[in-house]
Design a protein around this motif. Sequence first.
Motif, PDB file in Angstrom:
ATOM      1  N   TRP A  11      65.603 105.703  37.280  1.00 28.04           N
ATOM      2  CA  TRP A  11      64.981 105.030  36.145  1.00 28.04           C
ATOM      3  C   TRP A  11      65.113 105.812  34.843  1.00 28.04           C
ATOM      4  N   ARG A  12      65.058 107.141  34.885  1.00 25.31           N
ATOM      5  CA  ARG A  12      65.183 107.931  33.650  1.00 25.31           C
ATOM      6  C   ARG A  12      66.578 107.774  33.043  1.00 25.31           C
ATOM      7  N   LEU A  13      67.595 107.807  33.889  1.00 23.83           N
ATOM      8  CA  LEU A  13      68.962 107.626  33.412  1.00 23.83           C
ATOM      9  C   LEU A  13      69.145 106.218  32.844  1.00 23.83           C
ATOM     10  N   LYS A  14      68.640 105.224  33.561  1.00 21.86           N
ATOM     11  CA  LYS A  14      68.711 103.844  33.086  1.00 21.86           C
ATOM     12  C   LYS A  14      68.039 103.720  31.722  1.00 21.86           C
ATOM     13  N   ARG A  15      66.841 104.277  31.620  1.00 19.15           N
ATOM     14  CA  ARG A  15      66.090 104.236  30.356  1.00 19.15           C
ATOM     15  C   ARG A  15      66.867 104.929  29.241  1.00 19.15           C
ATOM     16  N   ASP A  16      67.323 106.144  29.507  1.00 17.72           N
ATOM     17  CA  ASP A  16      67.993 106.916  28.462  1.00 17.72           C
ATOM     18  C   ASP A  16      69.273 106.234  27.988  1.00 17.72           C
TER      19      ASP A  16
END
Length: 160
Positions: A11-16
């Motif tokens: 999720w962090r990679l997707k968000r970023d």
Amino acid sequence: MDVRPLTGDDWRLKRDLRLTALQDSPKAFASTYAREVHRTEAEWRDWPRPGAYFAAFAHRDGAGNVPVGIAGAWVSATDPDTTHLISMWVVPEARGRRVAGRLVDAVVGWARDNGGSVVELEVAAGNDAAMAAYLRCGFTVVDREPYTPGGTVLQRPVTA
């Protein structure tokens, strides 16, 4: 280059990547950085639902796998045969290297595997580079009113 689906744990990679895309190309999307920056972890983990989110990774010396593009697949409950390609973006330094084609292939494959018959997307008015990339990937312009003013709707059968 590798393309793989991002899971909830990514999720962090997707968000970023999504927020970077919204800042880099704000006119290319139906959403905005201000609208999405406040999403919660749970929302990022679950987005898009129902659907999938893909990232392309380039192999760079000394840097390992570096993310260079994203694309999403989303299916409306009212039209399960149509998979919507959403949120496509390629980092500026990787444009022109067929990253978009690899991401399109991932979305089309996901649509096929999930029983879809067509992939549809919208291109914002003036986004000539995206239009050219989608046409190269086998999409054709269709006569449907876009959701975004001035946009163009394109479709591709999953068998193409």
